[in-house]
Write a protein that holds these residues in place. Structure first.
Motif, short mmCIF file in Angstrom:
data_model
loop_
_atom_site.label_atom_id
_atom_site.label_comp_id
_atom_site.label_asym_id
_atom_site.label_seq_id
_atom_site.Cartn_x
_atom_site.Cartn_y
_atom_site.Cartn_z
N GLN A 90 -6.88 -1.64 -0.99
CA GLN A 90 -6.40 -2.36 -0.01
C GLN A 90 -5.30 -3.11 -0.02
O GLN A 90 -4.94 -3.56 -1.10
CB GLN A 90 -7.73 -3.40 0.39
N GLN A 91 -4.54 -3.35 1.01
CA GLN A 91 -3.32 -4.22 1.04
C GLN A 91 -3.73 -5.56 1.44
O GLN A 91 -4.10 -5.83 2.50
CB GLN A 91 -2.16 -3.51 2.01
N ASN A 114 -6.35 -6.60 12.57
CA ASN A 114 -5.79 -7.78 11.65
C ASN A 114 -6.48 -9.07 12.23
O ASN A 114 -6.18 -9.25 13.40
CB ASN A 114 -4.15 -7.96 11.72
N ILE A 137 -2.84 6.96 4.49
CA ILE A 137 -2.93 5.30 4.73
C ILE A 137 -3.99 5.41 6.02
O ILE A 137 -3.71 6.03 6.77
CB ILE A 137 -1.91 4.69 4.77
N GLN A 138 -5.19 4.43 5.77
CA GLN A 138 -5.96 4.17 7.14
C GLN A 138 -5.91 3.04 7.24
O GLN A 138 -5.81 2.15 6.47
CB GLN A 138 -7.36 4.95 6.76
N VAL A 139 -5.99 2.77 8.60
CA VAL A 139 -6.05 1.13 9.28
C VAL A 139 -7.55 1.27 9.67
O VAL A 139 -8.19 1.83 10.60
CB VAL A 139 -5.04 1.02 10.46
N GLY A 190 -5.09 -1.98 5.96
CA GLY A 190 -4.87 -0.91 5.36
C GLY A 190 -5.32 -0.47 3.93
O GLY A 190 -5.61 -1.36 3.11
N LEU A 223 -0.26 -3.52 7.88
CA LEU A 223 -1.20 -3.03 7.13
C LEU A 223 -1.88 -4.07 6.19
O LEU A 223 -3.04 -3.65 5.64
CB LEU A 223 -0.55 -1.99 5.97
N LEU A 269 0.87 -1.34 -0.06
CA LEU A 269 -0.13 -0.06 0.16
C LEU A 269 0.90 1.21 0.04
O LEU A 269 0.57 2.22 -0.58
CB LEU A 269 -1.04 0.05 1.38
N ARG A 270 1.96 1.31 0.58
CA ARG A 270 2.80 2.52 0.75
C ARG A 270 3.53 2.85 -0.65
O ARG A 270 3.24 4.06 -1.14
CB ARG A 270 4.04 2.36 1.77
#
Length: 135
Positions: free
Chosen positions: A129-130, A102, A96-98, A114, A110, A79-80
């Motif tokens: 989405q990652q 998990n 980036i939002q969480v 993420g 992430l 995602l980064r």
């Protein structure tokens, strides 16, 4: 029997502007751009690595108000890196939002949770989405 999603119609007001955004800014491949007549045109574009394409156009696609499609989601392994690529290409993209926690231990915090968000020029909304590995 497999049922695969292969095409999603994205409603846009300006086919050329949308084609430029998806091809030049997002890096989608232009599979075809077919002009049927002055009132009908179909453009199919596919995200890199995807089995599903989007179709934009006029005259031959279902009538939906431009910008009315919300919640389309792409998945990337990093995602980064994806966010940096979009920023470099001039796309206005969220930080980036969480979202949530998990469901299992993963090497990158992430993974699965993420997300980033962006919109096309008509305000059709997308999420990214990652997911670097599947369960």
């Amino acid at each position: 029997m497999n049922w695969t999603l292969e095409v999603v119609i994205v409603p846009v007001s300006d086919v050329d502007r949308a084609k430029a955004f998806y091809a030049d800014r997002l890096g989608f491949a232009v599979d075809h751009d077919t002009v049927i007549d002055d009132d009908a045109r179909i453009v199919q574009l596919t995200p890199p690595g995807s089995g599903c394409s989007i179709v934009i156009g006029k005259g031959v696609v279902p009538e939906m108000p431009p910008g009315s499609l919300k919640g389309l989601q792409l998945v990337v392994p990093d995602l980064r890196k994806a966010r940096a690529e979009l920023v470099e290409r001039g796309v206005e993209v969220s930080e980036i939002q969480v979202v949530g926690e998990n469901p299992r231990p993963v090497p990158d915090p992430l993974d699965n949770v993420g997300f980033i968000h962006f919109a096309d020029p008509d305000d059709n909304a997308w999420a990214v989405q990652q997911i670097s590995e599947r369960a």
